[in-house]
Design a protein around this motif. Structure first.
Motif, PDB file in Angstrom:
ATOM      1  N   THR A  75       0.833  -1.205   0.000  1.00 38.68           N
ATOM      2  CA  THR A  75       0.000   0.000   0.000  1.00 38.68           C
ATOM      3  C   THR A  75       0.865   1.252   0.000  1.00 38.68           C
ATOM      4  OG1 THR A  75      -1.729  -1.216   1.188  1.00 38.68           O
ATOM      5  CG2 THR A  75      -1.896   1.180   1.166  1.00 38.68           C
ATOM      6  N   ILE A  76       1.953   1.236   0.741  1.00 35.94           N
ATOM      7  CA  ILE A  76       2.905   2.350   0.729  1.00 35.94           C
ATOM      8  C   ILE A  76       3.471   2.537  -0.677  1.00 35.94           C
ATOM      9  CG2 ILE A  76       5.212   3.033   1.509  1.00 35.94           C
ATOM     10  CD1 ILE A  76       4.435   1.896   4.273  1.00 35.94           C
ATOM     11  N   ARG A  77       3.816   1.433  -1.333  1.00 34.61           N
ATOM     12  CA  ARG A  77       4.362   1.525  -2.690  1.00 34.61           C
ATOM     13  C   ARG A  77       3.338   2.101  -3.660  1.00 34.61           C
ATOM     14  NH1 ARG A  77       4.350  -0.770  -7.547  1.00 34.61           N
ATOM     15  NH2 ARG A  77       2.724  -2.284  -6.986  1.00 34.61           N
ATOM     16  N   LEU A  78       2.122   1.577  -3.623  1.00 34.62           N
ATOM     17  CA  LEU A  78       1.085   2.025  -4.553  1.00 34.62           C
ATOM     18  C   LEU A  78       0.738   3.498  -4.340  1.00 34.62           C
ATOM     19  CD1 LEU A  78      -1.268  -1.077  -4.507  1.00 34.62           C
ATOM     20  CD2 LEU A  78       0.102  -0.289  -6.450  1.00 34.62           C
ATOM     21  N   CYS A  79       0.682   3.913  -3.093  1.00 36.56           N
ATOM     22  CA  CYS A  79       0.312   5.299  -2.798  1.00 36.56           C
ATOM     23  C   CYS A  79       1.460   6.275  -3.003  1.00 36.56           C
ATOM     24  CB  CYS A  79      -0.208   5.415  -1.360  1.00 36.56           C
ATOM     25  SG  CYS A  79      -1.825   4.662  -1.101  1.00 36.56           S
ATOM     26  N   GLY A  80       2.664   5.772  -3.059  1.00 32.25           N
ATOM     27  CA  GLY A  80       3.813   6.646  -3.296  1.00 32.25           C
ATOM     28  C   GLY A  80       4.109   7.579  -2.147  1.00 32.25           C
ATOM     29  N   VAL A  81       4.154   7.019  -0.925  1.00 32.10           N
ATOM     30  CA  VAL A  81       4.447   7.829   0.256  1.00 32.10           C
ATOM     31  C   VAL A  81       5.697   7.300   0.952  1.00 32.10           C
ATOM     32  CG1 VAL A  81       2.024   8.419   0.596  1.00 32.10           C
ATOM     33  CG2 VAL A  81       2.964   6.416   1.772  1.00 32.10           C
ATOM     34  N   ARG A  82       6.237   8.114   1.853  1.00 34.43           N
ATOM     35  CA  ARG A  82       7.403   7.716   2.624  1.00 34.43           C
ATOM     36  C   ARG A  82       6.956   6.896   3.835  1.00 34.43           C
ATOM     37  NH1 ARG A  82      11.015  12.732   4.078  1.00 34.43           N
ATOM     38  NH2 ARG A  82       9.173  13.122   5.376  1.00 34.43           N
ATOM     39  N   PRO A  83       7.576   5.747   4.078  1.00 32.44           N
ATOM     40  CA  PRO A  83       7.177   4.923   5.230  1.00 32.44           C
ATOM     41  C   PRO A  83       7.205   5.685   6.549  1.00 32.44           C
ATOM     42  CG  PRO A  83       8.639   3.689   3.791  1.00 32.44           C
ATOM     43  CD  PRO A  83       8.622   5.096   3.268  1.00 32.44           C
ATOM     44  N   GLU A 115      -0.311  17.496   4.696  1.00 30.16           N
ATOM     45  CA  GLU A 115       0.769  17.781   3.749  1.00 30.16           C
ATOM     46  C   GLU A 115       1.368  16.485   3.205  1.00 30.16           C
ATOM     47  OE1 GLU A 115       0.064  21.306   6.169  1.00 30.16           O
ATOM     48  OE2 GLU A 115       0.480  19.225   6.727  1.00 30.16           O
ATOM     49  N   ALA A 116       1.519  15.485   4.063  1.00 29.83           N
ATOM     50  CA  ALA A 116       2.040  14.189   3.608  1.00 29.83           C
ATOM     51  C   ALA A 116       1.055  13.513   2.659  1.00 29.83           C
ATOM     52  CB  ALA A 116       2.321  13.290   4.815  1.00 29.83           C
ATOM     53  N   VAL A 117      -0.238  13.690   2.900  1.00 32.56           N
ATOM     54  CA  VAL A 117      -1.261  13.140   2.004  1.00 32.56           C
ATOM     55  C   VAL A 117      -1.152  13.781   0.626  1.00 32.56           C
ATOM     56  CG1 VAL A 117      -3.747  13.018   1.560  1.00 32.56           C
ATOM     57  CG2 VAL A 117      -2.859  12.538   3.855  1.00 32.56           C
ATOM     58  N   LEU A 118      -1.056  15.100   0.587  1.00 28.51           N
ATOM     59  CA  LEU A 118      -1.048  15.820  -0.691  1.00 28.51           C
ATOM     60  C   LEU A 118       0.272  15.656  -1.435  1.00 28.51           C
ATOM     61  CD1 LEU A 118      -2.854  19.073   0.493  1.00 28.51           C
ATOM     62  CD2 LEU A 118      -3.813  17.242  -0.921  1.00 28.51           C
ATOM     63  N   ALA A 119       1.333  15.311  -0.724  1.00 26.99           N
ATOM     64  CA  ALA A 119       2.644  15.133  -1.363  1.00 26.99           C
ATOM     65  C   ALA A 119       2.796  13.772  -2.021  1.00 26.99           C
ATOM     66  CB  ALA A 119       3.758  15.336  -0.334  1.00 26.99           C
ATOM     67  N   ALA A 120       1.877  12.857  -1.784  1.00 29.37           N
ATOM     68  CA  ALA A 120       1.994  11.494  -2.307  1.00 29.37           C
ATOM     69  C   ALA A 120       2.010  11.496  -3.831  1.00 29.37           C
ATOM     70  CB  ALA A 120       0.837  10.644  -1.802  1.00 29.37           C
ATOM     71  N   GLU A 121       2.838  10.603  -4.402  1.00 31.72           N
ATOM     72  CA  GLU A 121       2.916  10.410  -5.854  1.00 31.72           C
ATOM     73  C   GLU A 121       2.596   8.951  -6.149  1.00 31.72           C
ATOM     74  OE1 GLU A 121       3.321  12.646  -8.089  1.00 31.72           O
ATOM     75  OE2 GLU A 121       3.940  14.388  -6.897  1.00 31.72           O
ATOM     76  N   PRO A 122       1.308   8.640  -6.372  1.00 31.54           N
ATOM     77  CA  PRO A 122       0.909   7.234  -6.516  1.00 31.54           C
ATOM     78  C   PRO A 122       1.497   6.581  -7.768  1.00 31.54           C
ATOM     79  CG  PRO A 122      -0.905   8.700  -7.067  1.00 31.54           C
ATOM     80  CD  PRO A 122       0.162   9.559  -6.477  1.00 31.54           C
TER      81      PRO A 122
END
Length: 214
Positions: free
Chosen positions: A68-76, A100-107
């Motif tokens: 899920t972290i990979r698909l959403c493109g977020v930092r663990p 801010e962490a939500v909006l910074a995600a690159e899925p």
């Protein structure tokens, strides 16, 4: 509203463009969705639906969390928790440290079919909405698409927040800012502990198509 809980959007169509039926109870509609029958009602200029019970809840295991972290493109390191919140769609939700962490995600660009993943983060005090959401699903071609406003996701997240004590009786969630939408979803828990999800719905196109990134 996508897939299992399309209650508000579909019910607005039946209210705005009546198909001949009359509700048994004034102001109340029962919408058949993938999860079953969902109660919908008008209230204070909005349509609201009663959130169905979660089919699955609880923490993600290590493999699901990593994927899920990979698909959403977020930092663990920005993830507070990963949870199941399935109510038709099998939502896997990452609770993030901030909006801010939500909006910074690159899925990711692509995902397996039936993927339903989402992000949740608290917004700053006095920012209108209390929580920021983003929801992603795989389309029939395997593209990972972002949904502007998602009824099933907001219902599932509301149940998580109320059950965990991170929300008390009512809050507003924002969704869609990364795809040109400005969705505001009103969530509350009533005295009988039922959870209701509400929003304003408007007809912006009839008999045509709406251009956009959706």
């Amino acid at each position: 509203m996508r897939r299992a809980v399309r209650a508000v959007g579909a019910s607005w169509f039946s209210v705005d463009k009546p198909l001949g039926g009359v509700p048994k109870a004034a102001g109340a509609i029962v919408q058949e969705c993938g999860i079953g029958l969902v109660e919908v009602r008008r209230e204070e200029g909005m349509l609201a639906f009663r959130a169905p019970e979660l089919a699955r809840s609880g923490p993600l295991d290590a493999a699901d969390l990593a994927e899920t972290i990979r698909l959403c493109g977020v930092r663990p390191e920005d993830v507070i928790a990963g949870i199941h919140a399935a109510n038709g769609p099998g939502w896997k939700v990452l609770h993030m440290t901030s909006s801010e962490a939500v909006l910074a995600a690159e899925p990711a660009a692509r995902a397996p079919l039936h993927t339903d993943v989402a992000l949740l983060g608290r917004r700053a005090e006095g920012d209108g909405a209390a929580w920021e959401l983003r929801g992603f699903f795989a389309d029939a071609g395997g593209r990972l698409c972002e949904d502007p406003v998602t009824g099933s996701l907001n219902a599932a997240v509301a149940q998580y927040l109320f059950a965990s004590g991170q929300a008390e009786t009512a809050y507003i969630a924002a969704q869609g800012r990364k795809v040109g939408a400005d969705g505001l979803v009103h969530c509350r828990r009533e005295a009988d502990r039922s959870v209701w999800v509400a929003g304003k719905v408007a007809t912006v196109s009839a008999g045509g198509t709406v251009p956009g990134p959706f």
